[in-house]
Write a protein that holds these residues in place. Structure first.
Motif, PDB file in Angstrom:
ATOM      1  N   GLY A  62       2.355  -4.096  -0.177  1.00 35.22           N
ATOM      2  CA  GLY A  62       1.624  -5.278  -0.508  1.00 35.22           C
ATOM      3  C   GLY A  62       2.120  -6.003  -1.821  1.00 35.22           C
ATOM      4  O   GLY A  62       2.277  -7.131  -1.755  1.00 35.22           O
ATOM      5  N   GLN A  63       2.354  -5.371  -2.947  1.00 36.55           N
ATOM      6  CA  GLN A  63       2.579  -5.775  -4.049  1.00 36.55           C
ATOM      7  C   GLN A  63       3.928  -5.415  -4.349  1.00 36.55           C
ATOM      8  O   GLN A  63       4.599  -4.422  -3.975  1.00 36.55           O
ATOM      9  N   TYR A  64       4.674  -6.407  -4.743  1.00 37.60           N
ATOM     10  CA  TYR A  64       6.229  -6.422  -4.784  1.00 37.60           C
ATOM     11  C   TYR A  64       6.795  -7.236  -6.051  1.00 37.60           C
ATOM     12  O   TYR A  64       6.083  -8.380  -6.565  1.00 37.60           O
ATOM     13  N   TRP A 114       5.094 -10.074 -10.699  1.00 37.78           N
ATOM     14  CA  TRP A 114       4.457  -9.563  -9.248  1.00 37.78           C
ATOM     15  C   TRP A 114       3.895 -10.416  -8.294  1.00 37.78           C
ATOM     16  O   TRP A 114       3.190 -11.214  -8.941  1.00 37.78           O
ATOM     17  N   SER A 115       4.042 -10.263  -7.141  1.00 36.12           N
ATOM     18  CA  SER A 115       3.498 -11.127  -5.920  1.00 36.12           C
ATOM     19  C   SER A 115       2.858 -10.074  -5.118  1.00 36.12           C
ATOM     20  O   SER A 115       2.970  -8.950  -4.981  1.00 36.12           O
ATOM     21  N   LYS A 116       1.778 -10.627  -4.124  1.00 33.89           N
ATOM     22  CA  LYS A 116       1.270  -9.725  -3.064  1.00 33.89           C
ATOM     23  C   LYS A 116       1.385 -10.531  -1.954  1.00 33.89           C
ATOM     24  O   LYS A 116       1.350 -11.813  -1.664  1.00 33.89           O
ATOM     25  N   LEU A 117       1.750  -9.552  -0.840  1.00 38.12           N
ATOM     26  CA  LEU A 117       1.839 -10.482   0.518  1.00 38.12           C
ATOM     27  C   LEU A 117       0.385 -10.819   1.091  1.00 38.12           C
ATOM     28  O   LEU A 117      -0.668 -10.002   1.068  1.00 38.12           O
ATOM     29  N   PRO A 118       0.226 -11.976   1.274  1.00 35.21           N
ATOM     30  CA  PRO A 118      -1.082 -12.632   1.438  1.00 35.21           C
ATOM     31  C   PRO A 118      -1.768 -11.861   2.710  1.00 35.21           C
ATOM     32  O   PRO A 118      -2.882 -11.918   2.733  1.00 35.21           O
TER      33      PRO A 118
END
Length: 234
Positions: free
Chosen positions: A49-51, A59-63
């Protein structure tokens, strides 16, 4: 190390702290191809999810991910469902275990587009201290696959599989090694584990990698270093 490409050659496989999984395909004679990111059957990168987003340097999250807040840091290949191909048991920074099933075959892997969390009574199985580094092994030699992990606070934890074939259950966490006291001469924090018969005496031992923080006299930045410990089973 496992044959994840189905070509008869052992491949190298690793997770990365940025949140992805990478494959170094075996070329024979001890040679391996350059690391490439692994993808699911839909062509998306294998993440929880987070990467770490290199373009945004943040840091971003898979929506659309089911576990958007989970950050993948480790994984191990194992035929979890007994269908003859390698699935992936994954660990997150928060200390949770996840399964990414191979919905293809041994020769043509096709990993599911979503991971499944390992739960006990609808609550996630969680490593005390976080930093799940999963190992799947039959620790007590009862024919069932158990879960073992290091921890962010040090130590080694074991979840005995108390279920039936095809229906695993992990109701209890047992401590194989206590959390780190951070004293010299003892295993440190962020432990990573391998289980094998290292002394060839017929039982499973533990190989434990760690991280030690050594504080400098008079203050200033601390030194970091890691050791590998062999813990022989008595």
């Amino acid at each position: 190390m496992a044959d994840l490409t189905g070509d008869g050659q052992a491949d190298l496989f690793t997770a990365c702290f940025e949140g992805g999984l990478y494959l170094l395909a075996g070329k024979g004679s001890g040679q391996f191809a350059a690391a490439v990111p692994m993808k699911d059957k839909a062509g998306a990168l294998l993440r929880l999810g987070q990467y770490w987003n290199e373009k945004k340097e943040d840091w971003s999250k898979l929506p659309d991910a089911k576990y958007r807040d989970e950050h993948l840091i480790a994984a191990t290949p194992v035929d979890w469902d007994g269908d003859g191909d390698f699935d992936l048991v994954q660990g997150s920074a928060a200390g949770r275990f996840f399964l990414r099933k191979n919905e293809g075959t041994a020769k043509a892997p096709a990993f599911a587009v979503e991971s499944e969390r390992f739960d006990n009574r609808n609550e996630p199985i969680t490593v005390p201290g976080g930093h799940c580094m999963p190992v799947v092994v039959d620790w007590d030699r009862d024919g069932q696959l158990d879960l073992i992990s290091g921890s962010g606070e040090g130590g080694v934890h074991w979840w005995r599989n108390e279920g039936k074939k095809g229906k695993p259950r992990f109701p209890h966490c047992r401590q194989l090694l206590a959390p780190s006291s951070k004293k010299p001469g003892e295993p440190g924090i962020r432990t990573q584990v391998s289980a094998a018969d290292f002394d060839d005496d017929g039982d499973l031992d533990l190989l434990v990698g760690d991280c030690h923080i050594v504080e400098k006299e008079g203050g200033g930045d601390s030194d970091w270093h890691g050791y590998v410990w062999v813990l022989r089973r008595q």
